[in-house]
Design a protein around this motif. Structure first.
Motif, mmCIF file in Angstrom:
data_model
loop_
_atom_site.group_PDB
_atom_site.id
_atom_site.type_symbol
_atom_site.label_atom_id
_atom_site.label_comp_id
_atom_site.label_asym_id
_atom_site.label_seq_id
_atom_site.Cartn_x
_atom_site.Cartn_y
_atom_site.Cartn_z
ATOM 1 N N ARG A 36 -13.693 -55.895 -28.206
ATOM 2 C CA ARG A 36 -12.729 -56.006 -27.140
ATOM 3 C C ARG A 36 -11.586 -55.250 -27.591
ATOM 4 N N THR A 40 -10.408 -51.950 -25.877
ATOM 5 C CA THR A 40 -9.551 -52.123 -24.783
ATOM 6 C C THR A 40 -7.892 -52.086 -25.156
ATOM 7 N N PRO A 60 -5.584 -47.538 -24.548
ATOM 8 C CA PRO A 60 -6.974 -48.124 -24.536
ATOM 9 C C PRO A 60 -8.004 -46.975 -24.032
ATOM 10 N N THR A 64 -10.160 -52.743 -19.274
ATOM 11 C CA THR A 64 -10.750 -54.126 -19.673
ATOM 12 C C THR A 64 -11.641 -54.741 -18.401
ATOM 13 N N PHE A 67 -15.624 -53.566 -18.988
ATOM 14 C CA PHE A 67 -16.092 -53.737 -20.235
ATOM 15 C C PHE A 67 -16.875 -54.869 -20.374
#
Length: 126
Positions: A36, A40, A60, A64, A67
Motif C-alpha cells: 500500500r 499509494t 503516488p 488509495t 487499490f
C-alpha cells in the motif's frame, strides 16, 4: 472481487504453507502495508530503510480509493531466516487505467531484537 477467493486458493495450492501461523500473520500484515505504501505513497515513513527520503515529494502511482489486494501468502525463502510475501493486487493508476492481477513480492529477513525477541525486517528492493 468474486475472483479474489479463487486467486487466494491458487496461491495457497501453488505454495503450501511452511511458516508458523504467527510468523505468517506478521509477514502478511507487513507485506500488505508495504505494498500500500509503495503503490499509494501512504505510510512510507514507517519504513525509512525501504523507502528512503529522497527530499522530493512522492507522487503516488495508484489512487488509495481504487487499490485493493486480491490475495496474499507468506512463505520461506530458502532458509528459516528469510521469507517472501507474494501479493496479487488491483488498482487504478493516475491515468485512470484499471488493472488487476498485478504481482508484487516483498522479501524479509528474521532479525533478533532486544531481549532475544525476533521480528521480520523488510528488505529494500535492489
Amino acid at each position: 472481487m468474486a475472483g479474489d477467493g479463487a486467486i487466494q486458493r491458487n496461491l495457497e495450492t501453488a505454495w503450501p504453507a511452511d511458516l508458523p501461523a504467527d510468523d505468517e500473520r506478521e509477514l502478511l500484515t507487513a507485506g500488505r502495508a508495504l505494498l500500500r505504501a509503495d503503490a499509494t505513497g501512504v505510510g512510507r515513513a514507517t519504513w525509512p530503510d525501504v523507502f528512503p527520503d529522497s527530499g522530493q515529494e512522492v507522487a503516488p502511482a495508484f489512487a488509495t480509493a481504487r487499490f485493493r489486494i486480491q490475495a496474499a501468502i507468506a512463505r520461506r525463502a530458502g532458509s528459516p531466516t528469510k521469507a517472501v510475501v507474494h501479493l496479487v493486487w488491483a488498482g487504478t493508476d493516475r491515468g485512470g487505467t484499471f488493472t488487476d492481477l498485478r504481482i508484487t513480492d516483498w522479501h524479509f529477513t528474521r532479525t533478533t531484537v532486544k531481549k532475544g525477541a525476533a521480528t521480520w525486517t523488510p528488505q529494500p528492493r535492489t
